[in-house]
Design a protein around this motif. Structure first.
Motif, mmCIF file in Angstrom:
data_model
loop_
_atom_site.group_PDB
_atom_site.id
_atom_site.type_symbol
_atom_site.label_atom_id
_atom_site.label_comp_id
_atom_site.label_asym_id
_atom_site.label_seq_id
_atom_site.Cartn_x
_atom_site.Cartn_y
_atom_site.Cartn_z
ATOM 1 N N GLY A 179 6.608 -5.604 4.729
ATOM 2 C CA GLY A 179 7.897 -5.087 4.312
ATOM 3 C C GLY A 179 8.498 -5.861 3.150
ATOM 4 O O GLY A 179 8.338 -7.080 3.045
ATOM 5 N N PHE A 180 9.210 -5.146 2.276
ATOM 6 C CA PHE A 180 9.893 -5.775 1.145
ATOM 7 C C PHE A 180 10.889 -4.773 0.579
ATOM 8 O O PHE A 180 10.835 -3.571 0.877
ATOM 9 N N ARG A 181 11.792 -5.273 -0.243
ATOM 10 C CA ARG A 181 12.651 -4.368 -1.007
ATOM 11 C C ARG A 181 12.984 -5.012 -2.353
ATOM 12 O O ARG A 181 13.180 -6.228 -2.452
ATOM 13 N N HIS A 182 13.008 -4.168 -3.396
ATOM 14 C CA HIS A 182 13.352 -4.633 -4.724
ATOM 15 C C HIS A 182 14.877 -4.638 -4.859
ATOM 16 O O HIS A 182 15.555 -3.728 -4.365
ATOM 17 N N LEU A 241 -9.139 -8.392 -0.496
ATOM 18 C CA LEU A 241 -7.820 -8.038 0.012
ATOM 19 C C LEU A 241 -7.864 -7.809 1.515
ATOM 20 O O LEU A 241 -7.016 -8.300 2.271
ATOM 21 N N ALA A 242 -8.879 -7.064 1.984
ATOM 22 C CA ALA A 242 -8.992 -6.779 3.412
ATOM 23 C C ALA A 242 -9.238 -8.055 4.216
ATOM 24 O O ALA A 242 -8.677 -8.230 5.309
ATOM 25 N N ALA A 243 -10.069 -8.958 3.685
ATOM 26 C CA ALA A 243 -10.347 -10.213 4.389
ATOM 27 C C ALA A 243 -9.078 -11.045 4.526
ATOM 28 O O ALA A 243 -8.782 -11.577 5.610
ATOM 29 N N GLN A 244 -8.315 -11.143 3.443
ATOM 30 C CA GLN A 244 -7.091 -11.931 3.501
ATOM 31 C C GLN A 244 -6.043 -11.279 4.393
ATOM 32 O O GLN A 244 -5.339 -11.962 5.145
ATOM 33 N N ALA A 245 -5.935 -9.945 4.336
ATOM 34 C CA ALA A 245 -4.942 -9.269 5.173
ATOM 35 C C ALA A 245 -5.254 -9.465 6.651
ATOM 36 O O ALA A 245 -4.354 -9.719 7.468
ATOM 37 N N ARG A 302 0.351 -4.585 -0.796
ATOM 38 C CA ARG A 302 0.926 -5.191 0.408
ATOM 39 C C ARG A 302 1.472 -4.122 1.354
ATOM 40 O O ARG A 302 1.343 -4.228 2.579
ATOM 41 N N GLU A 303 2.094 -3.107 0.771
ATOM 42 C CA GLU A 303 2.683 -2.048 1.591
ATOM 43 C C GLU A 303 1.622 -1.342 2.430
ATOM 44 O O GLU A 303 1.882 -0.944 3.578
ATOM 45 N N ARG A 304 0.420 -1.217 1.893
ATOM 46 C CA ARG A 304 -0.674 -0.586 2.638
ATOM 47 C C ARG A 304 -1.001 -1.342 3.917
ATOM 48 O O ARG A 304 -1.524 -0.759 4.872
#
Length: 439
Positions: free
Chosen positions: A191-194, A133-137, A185-187
């Motif tokens: 940004g996003f909203r449901h 996750l960290a590598a991709q982010a 993703r939020e970490r």
């Protein structure tokens, strides 16, 4: 190695007063050779040409003519979750039961694929989650910055669309299952909203009522057409001195002076440095240089409909069904899904037709006529992290392949990293997770 080339036997064009003779015409070694005219090779050429290096790109069919020409057109900078962590393992039995579902494996190909599947399953282990996750982010953060800069420098910013994306859920259970991924993703500041009800309908009118909720990602970007963008970036690289030679490369070897490329017609080219960016064929070339890299081919299918087939406002993501719908300047593209079947089998366009039938159910009123079917090869590694780094057996060779679904998204970042590797400079991200020797 890369299929049949239309022009590998053509004689070289004579030099003209308007064009400086190529290294081949002067009887010299190339400075930098890049194998692969897809979006990764194009961006690597652009960054190296900007740095003043002489670059020649070799490809069997042309610039941005194969897999990079027909993708879903997304700059998916928020797509940081490795494929093995997206519920694919959990859904595997259900999907495999449907030969036209989101994932299929031809039975005859399964024995060859089994070692890759085992690696893929292991890549989904919780202990490996944070590192992947960290590598991709980190890669995505770099990718967004480098793409915005390259679009501005090349005068192609007008081809960028910033309409966001909309992902759909058919049940509360499906929505709840997505929440850990959104929390991850939020970490990383994504940004996003449901949304639901009227908010969902406003973002995409005409949607089937079977979808009860959605997630809107405002920062998601797409491009007007991936093929047109790739060719425009190449024109920018060419204006800075990059060259193209249509040729199929059958063999590569290294020595103390650099690399030797053997073409399908039996001729050869010398290069001081070599970049292997040949997509789904890259691992075959890497094996000749002593690196065994477990790359597999995800065969992706789509149908591009006329622009007026439906009023789609932004990229629509049907993750439970493994496909997306993208409005392009050149049409409405319905595509995705995964067929793990290698590079030799003929296309099964029944998969394109199955996706189109689903699209009609999800967008009642969609006109399915006049479409153009397509299939391309996604070069994928078990951990969903590309190979970017130097070959073990030849320090003059750099690899840039295995981006899976994210080749367009990560192309500018890869171009920047390849430039730093070739020039011997410090890259802006840690390249250890992308090492060709990690396997």
């Amino acid at each position: 190695m890369q299929g049949n080339s239309k022009s590998s036997d053509e004689a070289p064009r004579p030099s003209s007063p308007l064009r400086a003779p190529s290294p081949r015409e002067r009887g010299e070694a190339e400075d930098i050779a890049i194998i692969g005219g897809g979006i990764i090779g194009i961006c690597a050429a652009a960054f190296l040409a900007e740095a003043g290096r002489n670059v020649t790109v070799f490809d069997r069919t042309g610039i941005c003519e194969e897999t990079s020409s027909g993708n879903a057109a997304a700059f998916a900078f928020s797509d940081v979750l490795p494929l093995a962590h997206k519920g694919m393992i959990k859904n595997l039995p259900k999907w495999l039961a449907d030969p036209l579902g989101p994932l299929s494996i031809p039975p005859a190909y399964l024995p060859k694929l089994l070692p890759w599947l085992i690696r893929f399953w292991r890549a989904g282990a919780p202990a490996k989650y944070e590192a992947s996750l960290a590598a991709q982010a980190g890669m995505m953060k770099l990718a967004e910055a480098e793409w915005m800069g390259l679009l501005d420098r090349s005068g192609t910013r007008r081809m960028l669309r910033e309409d966001g994306s909309l992902e759909f859920y058919e049940s509360e259970a499906e929505f709840r299952a997505s929440l850990p991924g959104w929390a991850a993703r939020e970490r990383f500041g994504i940004g996003f909203r449901h949304v639901e009800g009227e908010s969902l309908a406003d973002l995409q009118p005409g949607l089937s009522p079977r979808f009860i909720k959605g997630t809107f990602v405002p920062g998601w970007k797409t491009v007007a057409d991936p093929k047109l963008l790739g060719k425009a970036i190449w024109a920018y690289a060419e204006a800075r001195g990059a060259r193209f030679e249509m040729a199929r490369i059958d063999r590569v070897a290294t020595d103390q002076d650099g690399a030797t490329l053997t073409l399908a017609d039996g001729t050869s080219r010398q290069a001081r440095q070599l970049v292997v960016a040949a997509g789904a064929w890259s691992h075959l070339l890497a094996r000749q240089l002593g690196d065994r890299i477990p790359l597999e081919t995800e065969r992706g299918y789509n149908t591009t409909l006329p622009r007026n087939a439906f009023d789609v406002r932004r990229q629509l993501i049907f993750s439970g069904h493994g496909f997306v719908i993208t409005p392009l300047e050149t049409g409405l593209r319905v595509g995705g899904a995964v067929e793990l079947g290698g590079i030799e089998r003929p296309p099964n366009f029944n998969r394109s037709k199955a996706l189109l039938r689903k699209a009609q159910q999800f967008l009642p009123g969609l006109n399915p006529s006049g479409g153009r079917e397509w299939m391309g090869f996604r070069p994928s590694l078990p951990d969903s992290v590309p190979v970017i780094g130097k070959a073990a057996g030849g320090r003059s060779v750099v690899y840039a392949f295995g981006h899976g679904h994210l080749g367009l998204t990560q192309a500018a970042a890869t171009g920047r990293l390849i430039r730093e590797l070739v020039l011997g400079q410090t890259p802006p991200v840690d390249l250890a997770p992308f090492s060709p020797q990690r396997f």
